[in-house]
Motif scaffolding. Structure first.
Motif, PDB file in Angstrom:
ATOM      1  N   MET A 225      -2.292 -43.007  30.787  1.00 55.24           N
ATOM      2  CA  MET A 225      -1.044 -42.718  30.091  1.00 55.24           C
ATOM      3  C   MET A 225      -0.135 -41.848  30.954  1.00 55.24           C
ATOM      4  O   MET A 225      -0.611 -40.973  31.691  1.00 55.24           O
ATOM      5  N   LEU A 226       1.143 -42.088  30.849  1.00 56.05           N
ATOM      6  CA  LEU A 226       2.128 -41.256  31.532  1.00 56.05           C
ATOM      7  C   LEU A 226       2.089 -39.857  30.927  1.00 56.05           C
ATOM      8  O   LEU A 226       2.109 -39.698  29.715  1.00 56.05           O
ATOM      9  N   ASP A 227       2.006 -38.846  31.777  1.00 56.16           N
ATOM     10  CA  ASP A 227       2.008 -37.454  31.322  1.00 56.16           C
ATOM     11  C   ASP A 227       3.467 -37.014  31.195  1.00 56.16           C
ATOM     12  O   ASP A 227       4.221 -37.076  32.167  1.00 56.16           O
ATOM     13  N   PRO A 228       3.908 -36.606  30.010  1.00 56.86           N
ATOM     14  CA  PRO A 228       5.324 -36.255  29.839  1.00 56.86           C
ATOM     15  C   PRO A 228       5.744 -35.006  30.607  1.00 56.86           C
ATOM     16  O   PRO A 228       6.929 -34.787  30.839  1.00 56.86           O
TER      17      PRO A 228
ATOM     18  N   VAL B 230      13.843 -40.044  37.061  1.00 58.49           N
ATOM     19  CA  VAL B 230      13.995 -40.808  35.819  1.00 58.49           C
ATOM     20  C   VAL B 230      13.159 -40.081  34.775  1.00 58.49           C
ATOM     21  O   VAL B 230      11.939 -39.980  34.911  1.00 58.49           O
ATOM     22  N   GLN B 231      13.806 -39.540  33.772  1.00 58.46           N
ATOM     23  CA  GLN B 231      13.097 -38.733  32.776  1.00 58.46           C
ATOM     24  C   GLN B 231      13.207 -39.348  31.385  1.00 58.46           C
ATOM     25  O   GLN B 231      13.646 -40.473  31.219  1.00 58.46           O
ATOM     26  N   ASP B 232      12.735 -38.601  30.386  1.00 61.34           N
ATOM     27  CA  ASP B 232      12.697 -39.087  29.001  1.00 61.34           C
ATOM     28  C   ASP B 232      11.804 -40.307  28.844  1.00 61.34           C
ATOM     29  O   ASP B 232      12.019 -41.145  27.965  1.00 61.34           O
ATOM     30  N   MET B 233      10.785 -40.429  29.703  1.00 57.34           N
ATOM     31  CA  MET B 233       9.833 -41.519  29.577  1.00 57.34           C
ATOM     32  C   MET B 233       8.567 -40.982  28.938  1.00 57.34           C
ATOM     33  O   MET B 233       8.147 -39.862  29.202  1.00 57.34           O
ATOM     34  N   GLY B 234       7.953 -41.753  28.089  1.00 55.73           N
ATOM     35  CA  GLY B 234       6.731 -41.323  27.430  1.00 55.73           C
ATOM     36  C   GLY B 234       6.147 -42.416  26.571  1.00 55.73           C
ATOM     37  O   GLY B 234       6.754 -43.482  26.386  1.00 55.73           O
ATOM     38  N   ASP B 235       4.939 -42.172  26.058  1.00 49.62           N
ATOM     39  CA  ASP B 235       4.247 -43.125  25.187  1.00 49.62           C
ATOM     40  C   ASP B 235       4.110 -44.480  25.866  1.00 49.62           C
ATOM     41  O   ASP B 235       4.364 -45.521  25.268  1.00 49.62           O
ATOM     42  N   MET B 236       3.725 -44.472  27.136  1.00 54.44           N
ATOM     43  CA  MET B 236       3.485 -45.714  27.873  1.00 54.44           C
ATOM     44  C   MET B 236       2.521 -45.417  29.003  1.00 54.44           C
ATOM     45  O   MET B 236       2.277 -44.254  29.342  1.00 54.44           O
ATOM     46  N   THR B 237       1.963 -46.442  29.587  1.00 50.95           N
ATOM     47  CA  THR B 237       1.066 -46.260  30.714  1.00 50.95           C
ATOM     48  C   THR B 237       1.871 -46.160  32.007  1.00 50.95           C
ATOM     49  O   THR B 237       3.064 -46.467  32.045  1.00 50.95           O
ATOM     50  N   VAL B 238       1.184 -45.750  33.072  1.00 51.30           N
ATOM     51  CA  VAL B 238       1.821 -45.703  34.382  1.00 51.30           C
ATOM     52  C   VAL B 238       2.325 -47.091  34.765  1.00 51.30           C
ATOM     53  O   VAL B 238       3.440 -47.262  35.245  1.00 51.30           O
TER      54      VAL B 238
END
Length: 231
Positions: free
Chosen positions: A130-133, A203-211
């Motif tokens: 998972m992407l770490d916020p 690129v920010q504000d990314m989350g709740d997704m995998t790498v």
């Protein structure tokens, strides 16, 4: 005219490319640089236990060349350990696939090569982690080449242990890894400034997704580089 240097064959790129003494800030440390083929020579000789002739055949070089690479690598590691230095793994003239990859120690990297890599804050060492916020205190970074999907995981434990300056230290970490773009959730002002100074797009504000999903979003052109920090 000098003979062209032959690429030294390695099995894979290093999973971790930086080590440092615990509890000492980076600003107080000197760095030793171990070439990528030097690390491979250490692995073949000291981990796999191959003879000089066998290891040279694996790396597709002469026995003399392998011996020289191995001696230099052992000397670098010994100096780092006995001198309390940080150890950075990069540079040299090596190849994983048929096409030769030059890294900084062999020749200056072009901006195009550097900018091709994407760093993604990650909770684990795989593309499906998972992407770490968080940025500065992320568990680590997956550094991915979106053209080939080759990747390496860079641990961020040194930044996590810092009471302050974690974001700046993390920015230095992904810059050393050759990333030109960062995909993450939140970035603070100081870290954002350090990333911008290093020429890294954020690129920010990314989350709740995998790498993997984050890289696919970027590759599809569905992301936008930030102009200011969001935290």
């Amino acid at each position: 005219m000098p003979r062209p240097r032959k690429c030294r064959r390695i099995e894979k790129t290093p999973r971790v490319d930086f080590y440092k003494p615990r509890g000492i800030p980076m600003r107080e440390l000197e760095e030793a640089c171990l070439s990528v083929e030097g690390l491979e020579a250490l692995r073949l000789a000291d981990v796999e236990g191959l003879s000089m002739q066998e290891a040279a055949a694996v790396m597709e070089v002469s026995r003399h060349t392998f011996g020289r690479v191995l001696a230099q690598a052992r000397g670098t590691v010994a100096r780092a350990l006995t001198g309390g230095q940080a150890l950075r793994i990069e540079g040299g003239h090596w190849a994983v696939k048929p096409h030769c990859k030059r890294s900084p120690g062999a020749a200056p990297r072009s901006k195009e090569t550097t900018m091709s890599k994407i760093a993604v804050t990650s909770e684990g060492p795989t593309l499906d982690s998972m992407l770490d916020p968080r940025f500065g205190r992320a568990a680590g970074f997956m550094v991915v080449d979106p053209a080939t999907w080759e990747f390496q995981y860079v641990d961020n434990g040194a930044s996590q242990a810092m009471s302050q300056g974690a974001g700046i230290n993390a920015a230095e970490t992904i810059a050393r890894a050759g990333a030109g773009t960062l995909l993450t959730g939140y970035v603070g002002p100081k870290a954002f400034a350090a990333l911008k100074a290093a020429g890294i797009a954020v690129v920010q504000d990314m989350g709740d997704m995998t790498v993997r999903q984050a890289v696919e979003e970027f590759a599809a052109g569905r992301t936008t580089a930030a102009t200011a920090p969001n935290r």
